[in-house]
Design a protein around this motif. Structure first.
Motif, mmCIF file in Angstrom:
data_model
loop_
_atom_site.group_PDB
_atom_site.id
_atom_site.type_symbol
_atom_site.label_atom_id
_atom_site.label_comp_id
_atom_site.label_asym_id
_atom_site.label_seq_id
_atom_site.Cartn_x
_atom_site.Cartn_y
_atom_site.Cartn_z
ATOM 1 N N MET A 21 0.872 -1.183 0.000
ATOM 2 C CA MET A 21 0.000 0.000 0.000
ATOM 3 C C MET A 21 0.900 1.220 0.000
ATOM 4 S SD MET A 21 -0.837 2.582 2.309
ATOM 5 C CE MET A 21 -2.177 3.748 2.420
ATOM 6 N N GLU A 23 1.138 5.666 -0.283
ATOM 7 C CA GLU A 23 0.653 7.029 -0.474
ATOM 8 C C GLU A 23 1.818 7.929 -0.087
ATOM 9 O OE1 GLU A 23 -1.516 7.066 3.814
ATOM 10 O OE2 GLU A 23 -2.047 8.682 2.446
ATOM 11 N N ILE A 25 3.285 9.861 2.269
ATOM 12 C CA ILE A 25 3.205 10.187 3.709
ATOM 13 C C ILE A 25 4.647 10.155 4.195
ATOM 14 C CG2 ILE A 25 2.564 7.754 4.072
ATOM 15 C CD1 ILE A 25 1.222 8.555 6.666
ATOM 16 N N GLY A 235 -5.337 5.736 0.543
ATOM 17 C CA GLY A 235 -4.877 6.438 1.740
ATOM 18 C C GLY A 235 -5.359 7.884 1.759
ATOM 19 N N ASN A 236 -5.170 8.467 2.932
ATOM 20 C CA ASN A 236 -5.666 9.837 3.113
ATOM 21 C C ASN A 236 -5.230 10.756 1.984
ATOM 22 O OD1 ASN A 236 -6.865 9.081 5.441
ATOM 23 N ND2 ASN A 236 -5.440 10.107 6.820
ATOM 24 N N TRP A 266 -0.758 15.230 4.320
ATOM 25 C CA TRP A 266 0.125 14.935 5.453
ATOM 26 C C TRP A 266 0.995 16.131 5.813
ATOM 27 C CZ3 TRP A 266 -1.303 11.251 8.493
ATOM 28 C CH2 TRP A 266 -2.067 10.207 7.970
ATOM 29 N N ASN A 355 -11.304 6.361 -0.005
ATOM 30 C CA ASN A 355 -10.459 5.788 1.043
ATOM 31 C C ASN A 355 -11.148 5.967 2.393
ATOM 32 O OD1 ASN A 355 -7.890 4.890 2.388
ATOM 33 N ND2 ASN A 355 -8.084 6.949 3.248
ATOM 34 N N GLU A 356 -11.237 4.857 3.134
ATOM 35 C CA GLU A 356 -11.762 4.943 4.508
ATOM 36 C C GLU A 356 -13.005 5.821 4.596
ATOM 37 O OE1 GLU A 356 -8.860 5.869 7.519
ATOM 38 O OE2 GLU A 356 -8.310 3.762 7.541
ATOM 39 N N HIS A 407 -9.499 -2.088 7.117
ATOM 40 C CA HIS A 407 -8.274 -1.581 7.748
ATOM 41 C C HIS A 407 -8.319 -1.881 9.246
ATOM 42 C CE1 HIS A 407 -7.884 1.807 4.473
ATOM 43 N NE2 HIS A 407 -7.837 0.583 3.977
ATOM 44 N N TYR A 409 -5.679 -1.101 12.734
ATOM 45 C CA TYR A 409 -4.452 -0.739 13.448
ATOM 46 C C TYR A 409 -4.681 -1.154 14.894
ATOM 47 C CZ TYR A 409 -3.256 1.915 9.287
ATOM 48 O OH TYR A 409 -2.966 2.279 8.000
ATOM 49 N N GLU A 436 -4.988 -2.201 4.881
ATOM 50 C CA GLU A 436 -4.080 -1.551 5.827
ATOM 51 C C GLU A 436 -4.157 -2.289 7.155
ATOM 52 O OE1 GLU A 436 -4.679 2.682 6.208
ATOM 53 O OE2 GLU A 436 -5.205 2.884 4.106
ATOM 54 N N PHE A 448 -3.671 5.520 18.693
ATOM 55 C CA PHE A 448 -3.095 6.514 17.772
ATOM 56 C C PHE A 448 -2.406 7.643 18.538
ATOM 57 C CE2 PHE A 448 -4.897 4.633 14.023
ATOM 58 C CZ PHE A 448 -6.018 3.969 14.487
ATOM 59 N N ALA A 487 0.455 -1.220 6.384
ATOM 60 C CA ALA A 487 0.509 0.226 6.105
ATOM 61 C C ALA A 487 0.996 0.980 7.328
ATOM 62 C CB ALA A 487 -0.871 0.743 5.700
ATOM 63 N N PRO A 488 1.730 2.098 7.155
ATOM 64 C CA PRO A 488 2.249 2.600 5.883
ATOM 65 C C PRO A 488 3.494 1.838 5.445
ATOM 66 C CG PRO A 488 1.907 4.398 7.437
ATOM 67 C CD PRO A 488 1.837 3.116 8.200
ATOM 68 N N TRP A 498 3.876 9.562 10.533
ATOM 69 C CA TRP A 498 3.233 8.363 11.060
ATOM 70 C C TRP A 498 4.330 7.382 11.437
ATOM 71 C CZ3 TRP A 498 -2.102 6.939 11.126
ATOM 72 C CH2 TRP A 498 -2.334 5.618 11.481
HETATM 73 O O1 LIG Z 1 -5.260 8.909 10.331
HETATM 74 S S1 LIG Z 1 -5.683 7.665 9.729
HETATM 75 O O2 LIG Z 1 -6.984 7.737 9.082
HETATM 76 O O3 LIG Z 1 -5.602 6.530 10.666
HETATM 77 O O4 LIG Z 1 -4.683 7.402 8.614
HETATM 78 C C1 LIG Z 1 -4.366 6.120 8.169
HETATM 79 C C2 LIG Z 1 -5.538 5.520 7.477
HETATM 80 C C3 LIG Z 1 -5.450 6.087 6.083
HETATM 81 O O5 LIG Z 1 -6.112 5.325 5.082
HETATM 82 C C4 LIG Z 1 -3.946 6.117 5.800
HETATM 83 O O6 LIG Z 1 -3.720 7.183 4.916
HETATM 84 C C5 LIG Z 1 -3.297 6.391 7.153
HETATM 85 C C6 LIG Z 1 -2.034 5.672 7.506
HETATM 86 O O7 LIG Z 1 -1.792 4.517 6.845
#
Ligand SMILES: O=S(=O)(O)O[C@H]1C[C@H](O)[C@@H](O)[C@@H]1CO
Length: 636
Positions: A21, A23, A25, A235-236, A266, A355-356, A407, A409, A436, A448, A487-488, A498
């Motif tokens: 994955m 993006e 960042i 991703g964001n 970011w 995304n998300e 996703h 985490y 992710e 987080f 991810a990331p 991140w």
């Molecule tokens: O702040 S988050 O939404 O948790 O960001 C996460 C989820 C998002 O898809 C990705 O860009 C990022 C880190 O991998």
């Protein structure tokens, strides 16, 4: 623990199971993308501010440098330039330097391609033609390479200068700079001199020598993982904080003079030098399938575009897809692709809608936006598969998604005890992309948060072991899990938005994390069919997980084991095959403590060790405490 293995496979292991994955960042500009100069074109900055000069410093007290909105810009996309002002009578080396992305890595006898555009605000007399010197300079001031160019006295239009700089030695650090100076003294116009500069660039040799390509050491590291797919552009970072700052494919293709860059999600400006065509060529070079996302109307600031207002963005998505797979004879974006050197379409099966879209206000409008996009895109591209990014628990989407991108985490322990997450998912035709996942914190009440609150700066051995257990679940449920990626993927050690990241890097080093080794072990020992076996303990106290797969053509067996316990685990494997090899290979990832990490200081503290172990139709194996093992053996 005895593990009895079935002789017949229950399901295939998809070729796409393990991938990457991506993006931007702190991972594209200054990382995977090869450009060595930071803020190379003063994109998206406010002129006449200090911030506009980020990464640029004057190298003489006599001169001044300033970023301006140029009255005669290099291009509409690049409206800003750096003006060097040399006062009358100034002497010595007069100019400025770029400090790179927290340094510039230089290696002796290596070709660095420098390039810039300059213009003089007014012609100067021939007697005063200044010489422009470009130099690679080490931290201690040693000149490692130099190139001089006579500026043209009448260069009132933008003029490009290119040069190859070859360092005579490898400097002791990455605290190197690229210095641009004009010799002062007599040659400088008596009234002083001003020179405008734009789009200044320095490229090292790139991966596979691609123009505008990737940084080779990072690229080679990612190649080691053999990812089967590459998800981009986020991703964001796909989404933008507003509709206007979303990722727009057209702004990322074509000559660099036509790419305005954008304020990414970011907190820094993306040059978009790493753009749609670079992503696709990168996929081609690593033999990865693109998992491409299209912007779907939602921005991270919370705004949604819905209904008829979405039409131009659906058209934009259709153009983006046609840039990838369209026919140059019938599609303008495809003709653009051909004009950029790639007439053939790229392979594309999966397109992600946003995304998300389970965060913030997104869920409230996703059903409508999903319907608008998928109805239109399916009509135009019936062969494509679309992935939803909201939660499977809701909202209800029509048309019903064939695929969802999940996703998660969590903590290392959560992963170690949730390898059965997909076992109970109904088999109703829906399949999943675990797009992710990563162990990111030791604090399940504040995942987080900051490092002081339990956030991990680096993956640990316990992270990798937990993630491996979770990944056993992907293989056992590969009838409904077709792809997964940590991810990331990448993060700059000096400037990350991140942590932890699978692969860390700075200007001169690449750090393969403990989790990277697990991703590589699984991806390069995938197998193509799953052999059911005795089930691991799926309870919260389960600490041992395993997965048995096979390459159907060779009969080679792959047994993966994850032991998250602090003590070794004695295992007995019972294989229903006649000719099992008496010796197998074991690749073992373990270390002194579950808290061990690979860091810039100790980049290889934890690395896989390969040994030969006794195997056979029945054999014992002791999985070390906090370890991941991949055993390979032949069965015919
Ligand atoms: O702040 S988050 O939404 O948790 O960001 C996460 C989820 C998002 O898809 C990705 O860009 C990022 C880190 O991998």
């Amino acid at each position: 623990t005895t593990v009895s293995v079935s002789a017949s496979a229950s399901h295939a292991i998809p070729t796409t199971l393990y991938g990457a994955m991506f993006e931007d960042i702190s991972s594209g500009d200054g990382g995977l993308y090869g450009e060595l100069l930071q803020n190379r074109a003063f994109q998206q900055v406010t002129p006449n501010t200090t911030a506009a000069l980020n990464a640029w410093v004057p190298v003489s007290d006599a001169v001044s440098i300033d970023v301006i909105a140029d009255p005669f810009p290099l291009s509409a996309a690049l409206p800003n330039s750096l003006v060097l002002t040399i006062p009358p009578g100034a002497t010595g080396k007069l100019g400025f330097a770029n400090t790179g992305y927290w340094g510039i890595n230089l290696v002796e006898n290596t070709n660095y391609a420098a390039s810039l555009y300059y213009r003089l605000p007014a012609s100067i007399s021939n007697a005063e033609i200044p010489v422009l010197r470009m130099e690679l300079v080490a931290e201690d001031g040693t000149t490692l390479a130099a190139h001089i160019t006579q500026l043209r006295a009448n260069a009132t239009g933008w003029t490009q200068v290119s040069a190859v700089l070859v360092p005579s030695l490898t400097p002791p650090s990455t605290a190197n700079t690229l210095v641009f100076t004009i010799e002062g003294g007599a040659v400088v116009a008596p009234a002083g001199l001003q020179v405008h500069f734009a789009l200044l660039s320095l490229f090292p040799p790139t991966f596979r020598g691609r123009a505008n390509g990737m940084r080779a050491d990072i690229a080679e590291t990612l190649l080691e993982m053999r990812p089967a797919f590459f998800r981009f552009p986020g991703g964001n970072n796909l989404e933008g904080q507003t509709t206007a700052t979303r990722w727009q494919w057209r702004n990322t293709v074509g000559p660099l003079t036509e790419r305005p860059g954008r304020v990414g999600d970011w907190g820094y400006v993306n040059t978009d030098g790493l753009g749609l065509l670079e992503y696709l060529l990168w996929c081609e070079d690593l033999e990865m399938e693109p998992f491409m996302a299209v912007w779907d109307g939602y921005s991270l600031g919370g705004t949604s575009v819905t209904g008829a207002a979405l039409d131009p963005f659906i058209a934009e998505a259709i153009d983006q897809i046609n840039f990838v797979i369209g026919d140059p004879a019938t599609s303008e974006p495809a003709a653009l692709r051909a004009s950029l050197g790639h007439p053939e379409p790229f392979p594309l099966t999966f397109v992600e809608i946003g995304n998300e879209d389970f965060v913030g206000q997104a869920p409230g409008t996703y059903a409508s936006r999903w319907n608008s996009f998928v109805t239109n895109l399916t009509a135009t591209f019936p062969q494509l598969h679309f992935m939803a990014t909201s939660h499977t628990s809701g909202p209800v989407l029509t048309p019903t998604p064939q695929h969802y991108d999940n996703h998660v985490y969590q903590t290392p322990n959560w992963f170690a005890t949730n390898s059965f997450m997909y076992d109970s998912v109904p088999r109703n035709g829906m399949t999943f992309f675990e797009g992710e996942y990563a162990a990111i914190s030791l604090n399940s009440n504040n995942l987080f948060g900051t490092p002081a609150q339990g956030r991990l700066l680096w993956p640990t051995l316990a992270s990798a072991v937990g993630e491996a257990a979770f990944m056993m679940g992907f293989e056992r449920n590969a009838d409904i899990v077709f792809a997964a990626s940590y991810a990331p993927l990448l993060g700059h050690v000096n400037d990350s938005q991140w942590t932890p990241n699978l692969v860390g890097f700075d200007a001169g080093n690449v750090i393969k994390s403990t989790s990277f080794h697990v991703q590589k072990l699984f991806s390069t020992n995938r197998g193509d069919e799953y052999l059911p076996s005795s089930l691991p303990d799926s309870s919260a106290s389960g600490t041992l997980a395993w997965s048995v797969t096979r390459w159907s053509d060779t009969g080679e067996l792959i047994i993966k084991v994850s032991n998250s316990a602090a003590s070794p685990a004695d295992m007995a494997f019972v294989l229903p095959f006649a000719n099992v090899s008496r010796a197998g290979t074991a690749q073992v990832l373990t270390g002194a403590a579950g808290t061990d990490s690979n860091t810039p200081e100790m980049p290889e503290l934890v690395a896989p060790v390969t040994t030969v172990i006794p195997t056979g139709a029945a054999f014992n194996y002791t999985a070390p405490a906090v370890s991941v093992t991949v055993i390979t053996l032949t069965t015919q």
